[in-house]
Design an enzyme around this catalytic site. Structure first.
Site, PDB file in Angstrom:
ATOM      1  N   GLY A   1       0.821  -1.209   0.000  1.00  0.00           N
ATOM      2  CA  GLY A   1       0.000   0.000   0.000  1.00  0.00           C
ATOM      3  C   GLY A   1       0.853   1.257   0.000  1.00  0.00           C
ATOM      4  N   SER A   2       0.396   2.271   0.725  1.00  0.00           N
ATOM      5  CA  SER A   2       1.023   3.595   0.644  1.00  0.00           C
ATOM      6  C   SER A   2       2.428   3.667   1.219  1.00  0.00           C
ATOM      7  CB  SER A   2       0.131   4.634   1.338  1.00  0.00           C
ATOM      8  OG  SER A   2      -1.071   4.806   0.625  1.00  0.00           O
ATOM      9  N   THR A   3       2.848   2.676   2.031  1.00  0.00           N
ATOM     10  CA  THR A   3       4.236   2.698   2.488  1.00  0.00           C
ATOM     11  C   THR A   3       5.196   2.587   1.315  1.00  0.00           C
ATOM     12  OG1 THR A   3       4.109   0.313   2.903  1.00  0.00           O
ATOM     13  CG2 THR A   3       3.779   1.774   4.799  1.00  0.00           C
ATOM     14  N   PHE A   4       4.724   2.057   0.180  1.00  0.00           N
ATOM     15  CA  PHE A   4       5.573   1.902  -1.003  1.00  0.00           C
ATOM     16  C   PHE A   4       5.784   3.219  -1.742  1.00  0.00           C
ATOM     17  CE2 PHE A   4       6.389   0.599  -5.448  1.00  0.00           C
ATOM     18  CZ  PHE A   4       7.435  -0.292  -5.254  1.00  0.00           C
TER      19      PHE A   4
END
Length: 663
Positions: free
Chosen positions: A263-266
């Site tokens: 998700g957004s950690t990427f």
């Protein structure tokens, strides 16, 4: 030199032993398995003498009576014991690893043909601490899982041998020849694991899993400059002394052996690639509507709200999916794929642990994948291991250098002498030091001005990124999510990097910024204090105007308390429990007692008509748009001369309207 039985016999001894050579029967002598210690030489695994019981079938006359008396003390039925006691073998093992009480009880029975001996058995004095790292050893002290398995040849040593002269009935000959080759003990392993940091991580992830009703949770902590893994905590855990009581699934180190969509950690990877290529900078303006049609599909933000015109810095602070999808498409699969690979995704990192997987990265060779690559830009449709994600963020913290992660720091012999010291190894440089510094600054801004504010530790300057990822299932995505936070501190001289992942939490506000960020804060704060890293005061520019505090991802009560403390007023829009956006933005300096408009998650976006604010003052324009359920972005000062979107357009409630003011 020739081999005779299991012995090495030199020529000078050969003639003397030739006459009895055929009657020499070999017996294995156990070697001592090496210890496993933490980086400060605290014992995590050691071999200890444990009682075992075996039988000499030829010496037992009353098989049934012997079986009946032994059965209450062993995990064998009388029938099973009778089968063993009537074996054609000269000796058979009945049980290993007996308790002291059981061994003493069997000894008191005084049964003919039943013998008690001590055999080494693996013991883990710290119980469940670092269990998923250590793994397990079997009944014969052989490594079966984890570090015990990966380094089995180094730990297990070399067994010794004993050959004794026997007669035709296999009885020892009194005064007969005996030859012994002594065993060589195994080497000791000194891990990179710090048991204090490991304990801190285990304590907090256990509390988080229980309080969020998550299926599982993990915390990984690394030294970003060396690749040393300082903590690998997973809950639920197990005690390797009693590993048979839990399933192999429960014992798996999912930080290395399992993949998930980040998700957004990427997004820090997408940001790093785009910045390194020169495609964007922190000030570039992006249009972020409520949805973006691309490649035959649609990309939306998590809450379905339009952000309007945003800078790249604001896009990463607000975790805007559409901006990162656009950047991925703009870079193109070939260029983006190279950066993804160079950051260590889609391949094994070579960590010294069994079962490492490569993860799953879309190949850029096939056509018709524009939508998939757009999704990859914000961490959907790509699968990574937790270790890969943390190693990648460590590269950002380490001036662009990607380090090989590792668990073993040193190998020492049984006398404590150093055999090998594991040196840090650079796997590559996916981005330049200048890009790494800029990404670090943006990740710091996520914590200061974005939805990562719950990860902040006063005086330690945290940088990081939240993630709230949907869990894929057959045919699409279900209702389950994975909440996470990854980051490092202090941002200007990183001492630690950490990743927190909570799998499938079952609470109302199951967001990475709400659930995972506080765990990161607690682990990071306690660990940095333990390491002696000093806190510093943040320098602030002097100004007569107060700064709007960051209340994103806070509850209504938390946001009100923080705004009241700063002397601000507020309005609230939406039925959700957490602040999803605020106007003015965090960090902006405004006059005292300014009203801050707070917006809350409203589920499916409701369409509203944009009113005209042309000719109005900033205060009046803000009031009109707020009453319509919209947000305002102010450009310039004076009266409103232009607005985007224009009046009369239908947009999702909560969307941003940029208004240009001129004197």
């Amino acid at each position: 030199m020739v081999r005779l039985g299991y012995l090495q016999i030199y020529r000078g001894e050969e003639l003397a032993l030739r006459a009895v050579a055929q009657r020499m029967r070999p017996q294995t002598i156990d070697a001592q398995r090496g210890r496993i210690l933490d980086r400060n030489y605290k014992t995590l695994a050691v071999s200890v003498g444990a009682d075992a019981v075996y039988a000499l079938p030829d010496s037992i006359s009353d098989v049934e009576g012997t079986a009946r008396q032994l059965a209450p003390y062993l995990s064998l039925s009388e029938a099973e014991l009778i089968s063993l006691l009537t074996s054609e073998k000269s000796s058979v093992w009945l049980a290993r690893g007996l308790t002291v009480e059981t061994a003493e009880a069997i000894r008191r029975l005084g049964l003919p043909g039943i013998r008690l001996v001590q055999r080494p058995q693996r013991y883990y004095p710290q119980g469940s601490l670092a269990a998923h790292v250590l793994g397990i050893a079997g009944t014969d002290n052989q490594g079966l899982e984890g570090i015990e398995y990966f380094y089995d040849e180094i730990l297990r040593g070399i067994p010794g041998q004993q050959a004794t002269e026997r007669d035709a009935a296999q009885r020892s000959i009194p005064g007969g020849e005996t030859k012994v080759v002594p065993p060589q003990p195994g080497h000791d392993l000194v891990l990179t694991i710090d048991t204090v940091i490991q304990y801190i991580a285990e304590t907090h992830i256990q509390q988080a899993v229980i309080s969020s009703n998550s299926e599982r949770g993990l915390v990984l902590v690394m030294n970003p400059k060396t690749g040393e893994i300082l903590a690998n905590a997973i809950y639920p855990t197990f005690d390797p002394n009693y590993y048979q009581e839990v399933s192999a699934e429960r014992r798996r180190n999912v930080a290395i052996t399992d993949q998930y969509e980040p998700g957004s950690t990427f997004k820090f990877v997408t940001a790093a690639a785009a910045l390194d290529l020169g495609i964007t900078d922190e000030h570039r303006i992006f249009e972020s509507p409520s949805a973006w049609e691309v490649g035959g599909g649609r990309v939306r933000n998590l809450d379905g709200r339009a952000f309007g015109r945003v800078t790249f810095r604001e896009a990463i602070e607000r975790s805007d999916n559409i901006t990162f999808a656009k950047l991925s498409v703009e870079m193109g699969p070939d260029r983006f794929y190279r950066y993804i690979q160079n950051f260590g995704f889609g391949r094994r990192l070579g960590v010294d642990f069994p079962g490492e997987i490569a993860g799953t990265v879309l190949s850029p060779s096939r056509s018709g994948q524009t939508l998939q690559w757009a999704n990859t830009g914000f961490g959907q449709g790509i699968a990574v291991t937790p270790l890969q994600l943390l190693t990648a963020v460590c590269a950002v913290a380490n001036d662009g250098k990607l380090m090989r992660p590792h668990f073993v720091k040193e190998i020492r012999d049984a006398h404590g002498q150093l055999v090998k010291h594991v040196e840090p190894e650079v796997l590559g440089t996916p981005i330049s030091p200048q890009t790494a510094a800029l990404v670090s600054e943006l990740l710091r801004s996520v914590v200061v001005n974005g939805n990562g504010n719950r990860a902040e530790v006063p005086g330690y300057f945290v940088a990081g990124k939240t993630g709230t990822a949907e869990v894929p299932e057959i045919g699409g995505y279900g209702d389950d999510i994975i909440a996470s936070f990854v980051g490092f501190a202090p941002v200007d001289d990183p001492a630690l990097a950490a990743l927190v992942v909570l799998y499938k939490p079952k609470v109302e506000s199951a967001f990475g910024g709400v659930l995972a960020a506080p765990v990161f804060r607690e682990v990071m704060e306690e660990s940095l204090e333990y390491l002696g890293v000093k806190r510093r005061q943040e320098s602030r520019q002097r100004s007569a105007l107060p700064t709007v505090p960051n209340v994103l991802a806070l509850t209504r009560e938390e946001a009100q308390a923080r705004l009241a403390q700063g002397g601000f007023f507020w309005t609230m829009e939406g039925e959700g429990t957490l602040v999803t956006d605020q106007t003015p933005s965090p960090g902006v300096r405004v006059p005292a007692q300014t009203t801050v408009h707070l917006y809350f998650d409203q589920g499916e976006p409701q369409e509203v008509e944009v009113p005209s604010v042309l000719g109005l003052s900033m205060l009046d324009a803000s009031t009109v748009l707020t009453q319509a359920g919209l947000r305002i972005k102010v450009v310039g000062s004076g009266v409103a001369v232009q607005q985007v979107p224009t009046a009369g357009m239908q947009v999702p409630k909560g969307s941003l309207v940029e208004v240009q003011f001129e004197l």
